[in-house]
Design an enzyme around this catalytic site. Structure first.
Site, PDB file in Angstrom:
ATOM      1  N   ASN A  13     -15.704   9.725  37.915  1.00 30.74           N
ATOM      2  CA  ASN A  13     -14.521   8.975  37.318  1.00 30.74           C
ATOM      3  C   ASN A  13     -14.659   8.998  36.085  1.00 30.74           C
ATOM      4  O   ASN A  13     -15.525   8.053  35.626  1.00 30.74           O
ATOM      5  CB  ASN A  13     -13.613   8.251  38.530  1.00 30.74           C
ATOM      6  CG  ASN A  13     -14.587   7.171  38.593  1.00 30.74           C
ATOM      7  OD1 ASN A  13     -16.172   7.243  38.435  1.00 30.74           O
ATOM      8  ND2 ASN A  13     -13.406   5.922  38.890  1.00 30.74           N
ATOM      9  N   ILE A  14     -13.466  10.118  35.218  1.00 32.03           N
ATOM     10  CA  ILE A  14     -13.726   9.696  34.087  1.00 32.03           C
ATOM     11  C   ILE A  14     -11.841   9.195  33.139  1.00 32.03           C
ATOM     12  O   ILE A  14     -11.197  10.391  33.864  1.00 32.03           O
ATOM     13  CB  ILE A  14     -14.425  10.997  32.910  1.00 32.03           C
ATOM     14  CG1 ILE A  14     -15.479  11.440  33.844  1.00 32.03           C
ATOM     15  CG2 ILE A  14     -13.802  10.706  32.052  1.00 32.03           C
ATOM     16  CD1 ILE A  14     -15.840  12.789  33.586  1.00 32.03           C
ATOM     17  N   GLU A  15     -11.855   8.149  33.462  1.00 30.95           N
ATOM     18  CA  GLU A  15     -10.802   7.239  32.897  1.00 30.95           C
ATOM     19  C   GLU A  15     -10.074   7.999  31.316  1.00 30.95           C
ATOM     20  O   GLU A  15     -11.068   7.854  30.771  1.00 30.95           O
ATOM     21  CB  GLU A  15     -10.363   6.095  33.207  1.00 30.95           C
ATOM     22  CG  GLU A  15     -10.696   5.923  34.941  1.00 30.95           C
ATOM     23  CD  GLU A  15     -11.005   4.260  35.843  1.00 30.95           C
ATOM     24  OE1 GLU A  15     -10.598   3.991  34.608  1.00 30.95           O
ATOM     25  OE2 GLU A  15     -10.245   4.137  36.664  1.00 30.95           O
TER      26      GLU A  15
ATOM     27  N   GLU B  77     -15.434  13.258  42.266  1.00 31.73           N
ATOM     28  CA  GLU B  77     -15.279  14.751  43.220  1.00 31.73           C
ATOM     29  C   GLU B  77     -14.850  16.239  42.262  1.00 31.73           C
ATOM     30  O   GLU B  77     -15.675  16.857  42.399  1.00 31.73           O
ATOM     31  CB  GLU B  77     -14.254  14.582  44.104  1.00 31.73           C
ATOM     32  CG  GLU B  77     -14.750  13.240  44.982  1.00 31.73           C
ATOM     33  CD  GLU B  77     -13.971  12.558  44.224  1.00 31.73           C
ATOM     34  OE1 GLU B  77     -13.602  11.858  43.892  1.00 31.73           O
ATOM     35  OE2 GLU B  77     -13.178  12.046  46.127  1.00 31.73           O
TER      36      GLU B  77
END
Ligand code: THU
Length: 140
Positions: free
Chosen positions: A52-54, A65
């Site tokens: 995940n890349i916030e 995903e």
């Protein structure tokens, strides 16, 4: 649960889980501090990872995903065998609705949800998103 090899010569579910756990360290999560890792096995036998890349504009966050799927698509892959997702959760981590919709664009493949304790749910795209909106719905 018994972890079995998918097919001879292909990366096993056990190996995919350990790849997904390993890549979690690369998650960019300054806001939630909630790391997610994914490993996507293609029908061609390659494995694409994702985290995940916030973003400071929270809605622009990309889940692990989708990162894995987009990396694979960008490399020319279209057919998937298994997607493994892992996080440090009480229950096996559950993909968000946006990721389910993106998965369903590429058919009904196996999805393995797990956590660091080793709880596993082996499911599929169609089970995660029944009655999905798909390309056939665009036909008149
Ligand atoms: N997240 C994922 O990457 N995958 C999931 O299946 C659930 C949620 C991320 C998005 C965000 O960076 C953080 O987890 C908290 O929602």
């Amino acid at each position: 649960m018994e972890i079995q090899d998918l097919k001879e010569g292909k990366t096993s579910i056990g190996e995919l889980i350990s790849i997904a756990k390993d890549v979690m360290k690369n998650a960019y999560v300054p806001y939630s501090n909630f790391k997610v890792g994914a490993a996507l096995l293609t029908k061609s036998g390659k494995v694409y990872t994702g985290v995940n890349i916030e973003n400071s504009s929270f809605g622009l966050t990309n889940c692990a995903e989708r990162t894995a799927i987009f990396k694979a698509i960008s490399e020319g892959e279209r057919e998937f065998e298994t997607l493994v997702v892992v996080a440090d959760t009480e229950e096996p981590v559950s993909p968000c609705g946006a990721c389910r919709q993106v998965m369903s664009e590429f058919g009904d493949f196996e999805v393995v949800l797990t956590n660091l304790k080793g709880d596993i749910i082996q499911t599929s795209v169609n089970q995660l998103l029944p009655y999905s909106f798909d390309k056939d719905d665009l036909k008149k």
